[in-house]
Structures are given as structure tokens and as C-alpha cells.
Design a protein around this motif. Structure first.
Motif, PDB file in Angstrom:
ATOM      1  N   MET A   1      15.754  38.613  56.666  1.00  0.00           N
ATOM      2  CA  MET A   1      14.824  37.511  56.405  1.00  0.00           C
ATOM      3  C   MET A   1      13.897  38.444  55.073  1.00  0.00           C
ATOM      4  O   MET A   1      14.188  39.465  55.259  1.00  0.00           O
ATOM      5  N   LYS A   2      12.582  38.146  54.867  1.00  0.00           N
ATOM      6  CA  LYS A   2      11.952  38.271  53.974  1.00  0.00           C
ATOM      7  C   LYS A   2      12.645  38.861  52.322  1.00  0.00           C
ATOM      8  O   LYS A   2      13.628  38.148  52.415  1.00  0.00           O
ATOM      9  N   GLY A   3      11.915  40.016  51.785  1.00  0.00           N
ATOM     10  CA  GLY A   3      12.506  39.916  50.501  1.00  0.00           C
ATOM     11  C   GLY A   3      12.536  39.234  49.277  1.00  0.00           C
ATOM     12  O   GLY A   3      11.281  38.795  49.639  1.00  0.00           O
ATOM     13  N   ASP A   4      12.774  39.437  48.763  1.00  0.00           N
ATOM     14  CA  ASP A   4      11.952  38.928  46.984  1.00  0.00           C
ATOM     15  C   ASP A   4      12.694  37.406  46.386  1.00  0.00           C
ATOM     16  O   ASP A   4      11.916  36.874  45.335  1.00  0.00           O
ATOM     17  N   GLY A   5      13.803  37.124  47.307  1.00  0.00           N
ATOM     18  CA  GLY A   5      14.733  35.832  46.993  1.00  0.00           C
ATOM     19  C   GLY A   5      15.186  35.972  46.456  1.00  0.00           C
ATOM     20  O   GLY A   5      16.306  34.550  45.431  1.00  0.00           O
ATOM     21  N   SER A   6      15.371  36.801  46.295  1.00  0.00           N
ATOM     22  CA  SER A   6      16.896  36.825  44.991  1.00  0.00           C
ATOM     23  C   SER A   6      18.181  38.208  45.518  1.00  0.00           C
ATOM     24  O   SER A   6      18.693  38.178  44.816  1.00  0.00           O
ATOM     25  N   THR A   7      17.819  38.627  46.851  1.00  0.00           N
ATOM     26  CA  THR A   7      18.679  39.098  47.058  1.00  0.00           C
ATOM     27  C   THR A   7      19.597  38.368  47.603  1.00  0.00           C
ATOM     28  O   THR A   7      19.130  37.531  48.211  1.00  0.00           O
ATOM     29  N   GLN A   8      21.307  39.382  47.807  1.00  0.00           N
ATOM     30  CA  GLN A   8      22.476  38.131  48.600  1.00  0.00           C
ATOM     31  C   GLN A   8      22.780  39.474  49.344  1.00  0.00           C
ATOM     32  O   GLN A   8      23.873  40.066  48.659  1.00  0.00           O
ATOM     33  N   LEU A   9      21.962  39.869  50.249  1.00  0.00           N
ATOM     34  CA  LEU A   9      22.153  40.822  51.310  1.00  0.00           C
ATOM     35  C   LEU A   9      24.360  40.354  51.471  1.00  0.00           C
ATOM     36  O   LEU A   9      24.409  39.363  52.085  1.00  0.00           O
ATOM     37  N   ARG A  10      25.006  41.688  51.304  1.00  0.00           N
ATOM     38  CA  ARG A  10      26.440  41.933  51.332  1.00  0.00           C
ATOM     39  C   ARG A  10      26.626  42.989  52.356  1.00  0.00           C
ATOM     40  O   ARG A  10      25.810  44.323  52.580  1.00  0.00           O
ATOM     41  N   GLU A  11      27.115  42.663  54.063  1.00  0.00           N
ATOM     42  CA  GLU A  11      27.245  42.957  54.778  1.00  0.00           C
ATOM     43  C   GLU A  11      27.974  43.955  54.188  1.00  0.00           C
ATOM     44  O   GLU A  11      28.973  44.212  54.516  1.00  0.00           O
ATOM     45  N   ILE A  12      27.880  45.849  54.962  1.00  0.00           N
ATOM     46  CA  ILE A  12      29.908  46.634  55.000  1.00  0.00           C
ATOM     47  C   ILE A  12      29.246  47.361  56.124  1.00  0.00           C
ATOM     48  O   ILE A  12      28.249  47.171  56.970  1.00  0.00           O
ATOM     49  N   ASP A  13      29.717  48.036  56.018  1.00  0.00           N
ATOM     50  CA  ASP A  13      30.338  49.281  57.464  1.00  0.00           C
ATOM     51  C   ASP A  13      29.770  49.120  58.876  1.00  0.00           C
ATOM     52  O   ASP A  13      29.521  50.149  59.574  1.00  0.00           O
ATOM     53  N   ARG A  14      30.332  47.954  59.636  1.00  0.00           N
ATOM     54  CA  ARG A  14      30.392  47.568  60.629  1.00  0.00           C
ATOM     55  C   ARG A  14      31.256  48.144  61.506  1.00  0.00           C
ATOM     56  O   ARG A  14      32.393  48.152  61.655  1.00  0.00           O
ATOM     57  N   ALA A  23      21.624  44.971  49.044  1.00  0.00           N
ATOM     58  CA  ALA A  23      20.820  44.338  49.053  1.00  0.00           C
ATOM     59  C   ALA A  23      21.265  43.530  48.018  1.00  0.00           C
ATOM     60  O   ALA A  23      20.893  42.534  47.698  1.00  0.00           O
ATOM     61  N   TYR A  24      21.557  44.265  46.603  1.00  0.00           N
ATOM     62  CA  TYR A  24      21.573  43.829  45.856  1.00  0.00           C
ATOM     63  C   TYR A  24      23.074  44.327  45.157  1.00  0.00           C
ATOM     64  O   TYR A  24      23.385  44.820  44.000  1.00  0.00           O
ATOM     65  N   PRO A  25      24.428  43.591  44.878  1.00  0.00           N
ATOM     66  CA  PRO A  25      25.485  43.337  45.725  1.00  0.00           C
ATOM     67  C   PRO A  25      25.991  43.483  44.091  1.00  0.00           C
ATOM     68  O   PRO A  25      26.759  44.719  43.763  1.00  0.00           O
ATOM     69  N   ASP A  26      25.383  43.008  42.640  1.00  0.00           N
ATOM     70  CA  ASP A  26      25.234  43.456  41.516  1.00  0.00           C
ATOM     71  C   ASP A  26      24.809  44.574  40.917  1.00  0.00           C
ATOM     72  O   ASP A  26      25.698  44.557  39.920  1.00  0.00           O
ATOM     73  N   GLU A  27      24.178  44.866  41.733  1.00  0.00           N
ATOM     74  CA  GLU A  27      23.790  46.668  40.615  1.00  0.00           C
ATOM     75  C   GLU A  27      24.675  48.058  40.542  1.00  0.00           C
ATOM     76  O   GLU A  27      25.730  48.256  41.691  1.00  0.00           O
TER      77      GLU A  27
END
Length: 226
Positions: A1-14, A23-27
């Protein structure tokens, strides 16, 4: 949850011992964070906050602590630690970090809390300023390297799966990392290596110098065409 509203969490490495996220897949920097699942609870490594992060962490249990493994990776460690009411941990020898964290700070020795993760020094230099610690769990073969190697594009010469940091190409950390035979390598920039990790790490260290010119040329081309 939380964050600034602009993040698009992408899960990796499970994997059996935890999970990662970007948190910012496009950066370009592809800042990666990890939650290590231990008998103590979850240890968060160099975390960047994101929407839905707490939901992801809740799948594994309570947060036991937050650890900063690179002096430049303060990221959102303090905010996340405060939210979960845990301290931020930093290696005993790392300086210039504790005073910049708005959260309780505890120092680490050679062990991550009461877990089986070893804390070891990868780099401690003043020129360039660079203090980096790695984590290794001999029981699971999990190696965490926050900066010296990575999989983000700017780390990789053509054909590489894992690359040594551009600034370390001529002085790769063979002594510090070459002694491990990991089952998985988790990095601070990009997705981790979860298969053939020992071989991929060995290739990265052994070809770092030889592939340096290729990487630098790729970087120049991308700059000129970008």
C-alpha cells in the motif's frame, strides 16, 4: 500500500526464501528491493516504497527489520521502517548514513539479526565514495548484491545476463564475490538470477574487463540515439 500514487509495483524474484519488487518499472535504474523470509520474519533490503507493497509483504508475515546495504541506497528505508515499527539496520563500518535516516538505527556485525544471513563487506572506498555490504545465506545459497553487479540494461554488455557495475569493470570484485556458489543472486538494479546463478556470476566476474569496451560503446550509442 502507501507510496505516492504513481508507483506500479512489479513483483520479481519470488523464490522459496522471499520475493522482490520494482516500484517504478519504467525507470532506467530499475531499482529493485527484496524481502527475505527468515525465521525472525521478513527482512527488507534497500526498499523503495510502492502502492500495494504492504499487501505483498503480508503474504509472508511480519516485518522484522529493514537493512541498508549501500550507502547510496537509503531510498525509503526510514519511512517503511517507521510504518512497520522496526529499526533500520546498517553495517557497523558504514558511515555517513545513520544521521540521514529519520528512524531508529541499529548497527549490524557479521550477521543479519538472528538469521542465517551473513553480512560481508564488498567495497569500502573513499574514491569514489562507495560503501557496500552483501548478504549471503549458506543454507539457501541466496546472495544479495546491492550495486557491484546488476541486470539493468546499463550494467550489461551484449550477451550478458549479469554484469559488473560500469565503474568497476576494470577492477571487478572477484575476491569479494567469487568465493560464493549461489543458488540465486538478488541485485539492487534489475531482476535477479534464479537459475544457474553460480555460473552466471562467475561469467560476470571473469568477463568484466574483456567486455568493458563493449559496454561503454553500447552506453555511448544509447546516449546518442536516445
Amino acid at each position: 500500500m502507501k507510496g505516492d500514487g504513481s508507483t506500479q509495483l512489479r513483483e520479481i524474484d519470488r523464490f522459496d526464501g522471499g520475493v522482490g519488487w520494482i516500484a517504478y518499472p519504467d525507470e532506467t535504474m530499475q531499482r529493485a528491493s527484496h524481502a527475505l523470509d527468515t525465521d525472525e520474519g521478513l527482512w527488507l533490503v534497500d526498499p523503495v516504497d510502492a502502492d500495494r507493497l504492504d499487501e505483498l509483504l503480508a503474504e509472508f508475515g511480519e516485518v522484522a527489520g529493514v537493512v541498508v546495504c549501500l550507502d547510496r541506497h537509503k531510498r525509503d528505508a526510514a519511512a517503511i521502517a517507521r510504518r512497520h515499527d522496526v529499526p533500520v539496520h546498517i553495517p557497523r563500518w558504514m558511515d555517513g548514513v545513520a544521521s540521514k535516516l529519520d528512524a531508529p538505527v541499529e548497527r549490524l556485525g557479521r550477521q543479519l539479526g538472528e538469521t542465517t544471513y551473513e553480512v560481508f563487506r564488498i567495497r569500502d572506498s573513499s574514491v569514489p565514495p562507495w560503501q557496500e555490504a552483501g548478504l549471503y545465506n549458506p543454507d539457501t545459497g541466496t546472495l544479495v548484491v546491492p550495486e557491484s553487479v546488476g541486470t539493468a540494461s546499463y550494467f550489461l554488455a551484449d550477451g550478458e545476463r549479469l554484469g559488473v557495475h560500469p565503474m568497476l569493470r576494470l577492477i571487478p570484485p572477484r575476491e569479494e564475490l567469487g568465493r560464493f556458489t549461489p543458488q540465486q543472486v538478488l541485485v539492487g538494479h534489475g531482476e535477479g538470477v534464479l537459475d544457474d546463478a553460480a555460473g552466471v556470476l562467475d561469467d560476470a566476474l571473469s568477463t568484466a574487463k574483456g567486455n568493458a569496451v563493449s559496454l561503454y560503446g553500447k552506453t555511448v550509442r544509447e546516449f546518442l540515439t536516445g
